[in-house]
Design a protein around this motif. Structure first.
Motif, PDB file in Angstrom:
ATOM      1  N   LEU A   1       0.691  -1.419   0.063  1.00  0.00           N
ATOM      2  CA  LEU A   1      -0.134  -0.033  -0.031  1.00  0.00           C
ATOM      3  C   LEU A   1       0.864   1.126  -0.049  1.00  0.00           C
ATOM      4  O   LEU A   1       0.435   2.331  -0.658  1.00  0.00           O
ATOM      5  CB  LEU A   1      -0.985  -0.163   1.257  1.00  0.00           C
ATOM      6  N   ALA A   2       1.905   1.139   0.764  1.00  0.00           N
ATOM      7  CA  ALA A   2       2.635   2.443   0.931  1.00  0.00           C
ATOM      8  C   ALA A   2       3.503   2.574  -0.498  1.00  0.00           C
ATOM      9  O   ALA A   2       3.445   3.795  -0.945  1.00  0.00           O
ATOM     10  CB  ALA A   2       3.917   2.211   1.982  1.00  0.00           C
ATOM     11  N   LYS A   3       3.849   1.507  -1.115  1.00  0.00           N
ATOM     12  CA  LYS A   3       4.688   1.546  -2.454  1.00  0.00           C
ATOM     13  C   LYS A   3       3.555   2.095  -3.406  1.00  0.00           C
ATOM     14  O   LYS A   3       3.843   3.059  -4.116  1.00  0.00           O
ATOM     15  CB  LYS A   3       5.055   0.410  -2.851  1.00  0.00           C
ATOM     16  N   ALA A   4       2.558   1.866  -3.474  1.00  0.00           N
ATOM     17  CA  ALA A   4       1.248   2.279  -4.440  1.00  0.00           C
ATOM     18  C   ALA A   4       0.942   3.559  -4.113  1.00  0.00           C
ATOM     19  O   ALA A   4       0.622   4.390  -5.119  1.00  0.00           O
ATOM     20  CB  ALA A   4       0.061   1.306  -4.377  1.00  0.00           C
ATOM     21  N   ALA A   5       1.259   4.129  -2.942  1.00  0.00           N
ATOM     22  CA  ALA A   5       0.868   5.579  -2.732  1.00  0.00           C
ATOM     23  C   ALA A   5       2.070   6.316  -3.064  1.00  0.00           C
ATOM     24  O   ALA A   5       2.124   7.448  -2.866  1.00  0.00           O
ATOM     25  CB  ALA A   5       0.506   5.749  -1.471  1.00  0.00           C
ATOM     26  N   GLY A   6       3.311   5.853  -3.498  1.00  0.00           N
ATOM     27  CA  GLY A   6       4.420   6.629  -4.038  1.00  0.00           C
ATOM     28  C   GLY A   6       5.389   6.698  -2.658  1.00  0.00           C
ATOM     29  O   GLY A   6       6.494   7.565  -2.924  1.00  0.00           O
ATOM     30  N   ALA A   7       5.247   5.928  -1.690  1.00  0.00           N
ATOM     31  CA  ALA A   7       6.174   6.115  -0.479  1.00  0.00           C
ATOM     32  C   ALA A   7       7.276   5.067  -0.749  1.00  0.00           C
ATOM     33  O   ALA A   7       7.087   3.917  -1.461  1.00  0.00           O
ATOM     34  CB  ALA A   7       5.431   6.006   0.700  1.00  0.00           C
ATOM     35  N   ASP A   8       8.310   5.464   0.029  1.00  0.00           N
ATOM     36  CA  ASP A   8       9.340   4.328  -0.070  1.00  0.00           C
ATOM     37  C   ASP A   8       9.274   3.290   1.287  1.00  0.00           C
ATOM     38  O   ASP A   8       8.607   4.043   2.182  1.00  0.00           O
ATOM     39  CB  ASP A   8      10.732   4.820   0.162  1.00  0.00           C
ATOM     40  N   TYR A   9       9.505   1.963   1.286  1.00  0.00           N
ATOM     41  CA  TYR A   9       9.095   0.913   2.249  1.00  0.00           C
ATOM     42  C   TYR A   9      10.501   0.552   2.906  1.00  0.00           C
ATOM     43  O   TYR A   9      11.277   0.088   2.154  1.00  0.00           O
ATOM     44  CB  TYR A   9       8.231   0.006   1.989  1.00  0.00           C
ATOM     45  N   PHE A  10      10.462   0.560   4.201  1.00  0.00           N
ATOM     46  CA  PHE A  10      11.640   0.104   4.844  1.00  0.00           C
ATOM     47  C   PHE A  10      11.218  -0.876   6.056  1.00  0.00           C
ATOM     48  O   PHE A  10      10.352  -0.897   6.611  1.00  0.00           O
ATOM     49  CB  PHE A  10      12.418   1.234   5.614  1.00  0.00           C
ATOM     50  N   GLY A  11      11.910  -2.023   5.892  1.00  0.00           N
ATOM     51  CA  GLY A  11      11.481  -3.274   6.395  1.00  0.00           C
ATOM     52  C   GLY A  11      12.658  -3.467   7.830  1.00  0.00           C
ATOM     53  O   GLY A  11      13.554  -3.146   7.865  1.00  0.00           O
ATOM     54  N   VAL A  12      11.859  -4.037   8.666  1.00  0.00           N
ATOM     55  CA  VAL A  12      12.589  -4.690   9.952  1.00  0.00           C
ATOM     56  C   VAL A  12      12.349  -5.861  10.199  1.00  0.00           C
ATOM     57  O   VAL A  12      11.271  -6.314  10.624  1.00  0.00           O
ATOM     58  CB  VAL A  12      12.522  -3.823  11.038  1.00  0.00           C
ATOM     59  N   VAL A  13      13.365  -6.769  10.095  1.00  0.00           N
ATOM     60  CA  VAL A  13      13.121  -8.184  10.142  1.00  0.00           C
ATOM     61  C   VAL A  13      14.047  -8.764  11.087  1.00  0.00           C
ATOM     62  O   VAL A  13      15.054  -8.068  11.830  1.00  0.00           O
ATOM     63  CB  VAL A  13      13.274  -9.214   8.862  1.00  0.00           C
ATOM     64  N   ARG A  14      13.998 -10.082  11.559  1.00  0.00           N
ATOM     65  CA  ARG A  14      14.861 -10.654  12.537  1.00  0.00           C
ATOM     66  C   ARG A  14      15.416 -11.965  12.169  1.00  0.00           C
ATOM     67  O   ARG A  14      16.279 -12.725  12.572  1.00  0.00           O
ATOM     68  CB  ARG A  14      14.115 -11.135  13.886  1.00  0.00           C
ATOM     69  N   ARG A  15      15.536 -12.495  10.685  1.00  0.00           N
ATOM     70  CA  ARG A  15      15.916 -13.490  10.086  1.00  0.00           C
ATOM     71  C   ARG A  15      16.798 -13.130   8.754  1.00  0.00           C
ATOM     72  O   ARG A  15      16.083 -12.189   7.955  1.00  0.00           O
ATOM     73  CB  ARG A  15      14.935 -14.390   9.445  1.00  0.00           C
ATOM     74  N   ALA A  16      17.783 -13.613   8.553  1.00  0.00           N
ATOM     75  CA  ALA A  16      18.468 -13.148   7.286  1.00  0.00           C
ATOM     76  C   ALA A  16      17.884 -13.573   6.113  1.00  0.00           C
ATOM     77  O   ALA A  16      17.566 -12.930   5.143  1.00  0.00           O
ATOM     78  CB  ALA A  16      19.866 -13.851   7.123  1.00  0.00           C
ATOM     79  N   SER A  17      17.065 -14.568   6.013  1.00  0.00           N
ATOM     80  CA  SER A  17      16.170 -15.206   5.009  1.00  0.00           C
ATOM     81  C   SER A  17      15.226 -14.095   4.769  1.00  0.00           C
ATOM     82  O   SER A  17      14.808 -13.902   3.503  1.00  0.00           O
ATOM     83  CB  SER A  17      15.618 -16.559   5.099  1.00  0.00           C
ATOM     84  N   ALA A  18      14.555 -13.571   5.690  1.00  0.00           N
ATOM     85  CA  ALA A  18      13.558 -12.643   5.626  1.00  0.00           C
ATOM     86  C   ALA A  18      14.090 -11.122   4.936  1.00  0.00           C
ATOM     87  O   ALA A  18      13.437 -10.742   4.130  1.00  0.00           O
ATOM     88  CB  ALA A  18      12.833 -12.448   6.849  1.00  0.00           C
ATOM     89  N   GLU A  19      15.114 -11.161   5.210  1.00  0.00           N
ATOM     90  CA  GLU A  19      16.114  -9.729   4.911  1.00  0.00           C
ATOM     91  C   GLU A  19      16.061  -9.635   3.234  1.00  0.00           C
ATOM     92  O   GLU A  19      15.616  -8.900   2.549  1.00  0.00           O
ATOM     93  CB  GLU A  19      17.273  -9.432   5.430  1.00  0.00           C
ATOM     94  N   ARG A  20      16.577 -10.957   2.744  1.00  0.00           N
ATOM     95  CA  ARG A  20      16.554 -11.265   1.271  1.00  0.00           C
ATOM     96  C   ARG A  20      15.352 -11.357   0.728  1.00  0.00           C
ATOM     97  O   ARG A  20      15.125 -10.352  -0.373  1.00  0.00           O
ATOM     98  CB  ARG A  20      17.408 -12.427   1.083  1.00  0.00           C
ATOM     99  N   ARG A  21      14.409 -11.815   1.177  1.00  0.00           N
ATOM    100  CA  ARG A  21      13.124 -11.974   0.520  1.00  0.00           C
ATOM    101  C   ARG A  21      12.063 -10.621   0.348  1.00  0.00           C
ATOM    102  O   ARG A  21      11.633 -10.361  -0.530  1.00  0.00           O
ATOM    103  CB  ARG A  21      11.999 -13.141   1.164  1.00  0.00           C
ATOM    104  N   LEU A  22      12.320  -9.899   1.500  1.00  0.00           N
ATOM    105  CA  LEU A  22      12.003  -8.675   1.388  1.00  0.00           C
ATOM    106  C   LEU A  22      12.413  -7.679   0.575  1.00  0.00           C
ATOM    107  O   LEU A  22      11.652  -6.604   0.101  1.00  0.00           O
ATOM    108  CB  LEU A  22      12.020  -7.813   2.999  1.00  0.00           C
ATOM    109  N   ARG A  23      13.903  -7.585   0.588  1.00  0.00           N
ATOM    110  CA  ARG A  23      14.400  -6.836  -0.739  1.00  0.00           C
ATOM    111  C   ARG A  23      13.740  -7.160  -1.942  1.00  0.00           C
ATOM    112  O   ARG A  23      13.582  -6.342  -2.764  1.00  0.00           O
ATOM    113  CB  ARG A  23      15.967  -7.161  -0.441  1.00  0.00           C
ATOM    114  N   ASP A  24      13.865  -8.600  -2.299  1.00  0.00           N
ATOM    115  CA  ASP A  24      13.196  -8.839  -3.385  1.00  0.00           C
ATOM    116  C   ASP A  24      11.722  -8.363  -3.620  1.00  0.00           C
ATOM    117  O   ASP A  24      11.448  -8.139  -4.811  1.00  0.00           O
ATOM    118  CB  ASP A  24      13.362 -10.497  -3.560  1.00  0.00           C
ATOM    119  N   ALA A  25      11.163  -8.358  -2.693  1.00  0.00           N
ATOM    120  CA  ALA A  25       9.711  -8.173  -2.889  1.00  0.00           C
ATOM    121  C   ALA A  25       9.442  -6.462  -2.996  1.00  0.00           C
ATOM    122  O   ALA A  25       8.544  -6.223  -3.182  1.00  0.00           O
ATOM    123  CB  ALA A  25       8.801  -8.661  -1.503  1.00  0.00           C
ATOM    124  N   GLY A  26      10.556  -5.716  -2.791  1.00  0.00           N
ATOM    125  CA  GLY A  26      10.472  -4.107  -3.103  1.00  0.00           C
ATOM    126  C   GLY A  26      10.857  -3.473  -1.902  1.00  0.00           C
ATOM    127  O   GLY A  26      10.769  -2.232  -2.227  1.00  0.00           O
TER     128      GLY A  26
END
Ligand SMILES: NC(=O)c1ccc[n+]([C@@H]2O[C@H](COP(=O)([O-])OP(=O)(O)OC[C@H]3O[C@@H](n4cnc5c(N)ncnc54)[C@H](OP(=O)(O)O)[C@@H]3O)[C@@H](O)[C@H]2O)c1
Length: 334
Positions: free
Chosen positions: A178-203
């Motif tokens: 929703l944030a990206k569709a509104a034109g915002a930049d999205y920053f994630g906070v995760v606790r697993r390295a695998s999630a870090e990669r997948r979230l970057r891949d997801a945008g």
């Protein structure tokens, strides 16, 4: 005619205890709609209810889950809003100023939707998004509407702003989309390295791993200059970091129920940024409809982690409970 439903026996606290029951198919009464269920989705809250005592009444069995998508297959007297054959989902709460279950369907004394058919009051039924199938539509009622409320229920997120959320679950992934569709930049906070990669891949524009940066709020502020919105999906344990990450006049939308212990709060965190802390409890029927319109306008498709068959409901719960999901876990009903 019969219906099927999964039932959690009284005081059971594990998905292994779920039992499949065959029950008479109920006709909708006046003002009610019967939905032939095609898909249901799991939320973090359903795991909490499963383990209790949150959302459970001692000694009472429960049909789990709150979010459903399907097709209207019978309507009661006085129902003009939906015809047989309409593709629908549910509202988390009824669209009326009447007493409603405080935790939605599938908690306390409100039977849930892990079933082949559900009968709902017509004011708890809403049309499904036109561009989505049942699997995707079943993800809107709790996670989608909560993320929408968190980002647009206060001051609306605008293009060019920065938004953050925690984890890679249903609410967080909706917040990102929703944030990206509104034109915002999205920053994630995760606790697993695998999630870090997948979230970057997801945008995600950038991802902070709290295992590397236990003071992740300060790290997020350092790399972003401060974010306009944090959708805090964990709870009181993370509020301090969420507030630390804020830009001036930013807002933390407190969504998470994972950590509910009362904690001392440093008021300087709010004075320093002029920020605010807003509690979010899913959302209203109007917000649900706004979300549908926004998703249709932007052709947004929810991120689905995995789809499980109705007969494998216990395994769907176990998969979700293990963690590491990215998006929504959905169960389809044949
Ligand atoms: N207030 C409301 O109305 C409302 C509505 C909807 C949801 N919620 C709450 O919002 C939260 C998210 O719900 P959901 O359905 O999106 O959950 P979900 O799909 O089950 O996903 C949970 C996510 O949170 C992450 N997580 C859990 N504890 C964490 C921690 N301490 N630090 C960082 N990440 C953590 C998990 O990471 P791992 O994969 O590493 O475990 C996972 O990515 C839950 O607390 C839920 O109860 C509240």
């Amino acid at each position: 005619m019969t219906a099927l439903r999964w039932v959690l026996p009284p005081d059971a606290v594990s998905a292994d205890a779920l039992r499949l029951h065959e029950v008479p198919l109920r006709q909708p009464g006046p003002g009610e709609v019967r939905v032939r269920v095609h898909a249901v989705s799991l939320n973090g809250r359903d795991q909490m209810v499963l383990r209790g005592p949150f959302g459970r009444i001692p000694g009472r069995e429960l049909v789990p889950l709150s979010d459903v998508a399907g097709v209207v297959d019978a309507v009661g007297d006085g129902v003009a809003e939906f015809e047989v054959g309409a593709a629908v989902t549910n509202l988390h709460w009824q669209d009326a100023p009447v007493p409603t279950p405080p935790l939605g369907l599938g908690a306390l004394d409100a039977p849930g939707v892990l079933a082949s058919h559900v009968v709902l009051p017509v004011n708890q039924v809403v049309r499904a998004p036109a561009h989505l199938g049942h699997v995707e539509s079943a993800t809107l009622p709790c996670a989608g509407v909560t993320a929408w409320n968190a980002l647009f229920g206060g001051r609306e997120v605008a293009a060019g702003e920065k938004v953050a959320s925690l984890g890679t679950g249903g609410v967080a992934l909706y917040a990102m989309q929703l944030a990206k569709a509104a034109g915002a930049d999205y920053f994630g906070v995760v606790r697993r390295a695998s999630a870090e990669r997948r979230l970057r891949d997801a945008g995600a524009a950038e991802v902070v791993n709290s295992a590397d940066f236990p003071q992740w709020g300060a790290r997020l502020r350092e790399i972003t200059g401060g974010v306009r919105n944090v959708v805090d999906t964990v709870g009181t344990a993370t509020i301090t970091d969420s507030l630390t990450a804020l830009a001036r006049q930013g807002e933390v939308a407190l969504v998470g129920l994972f950590a509910r212990e009362p904690l001392p709060l440093d008021p300087m965190l709010l004075f320093g940024s002029g920020g605010s802390l807003r509690g979010v409890a899913v959302g209203t029927a109007a917000q649900h409809r706004e979300l549908i319109a926004f998703m249709e306008r932007h052709d947004l498709r929810p991120v689905v982690d995995s789809v499980h068959e109705f007969g494998d409901a216990r395994e769907a719960f176990a998969h979700h409970q293990r963690g590491g999901v990215v998006g929504k876990v959905v169960i389809t009903v044949p």
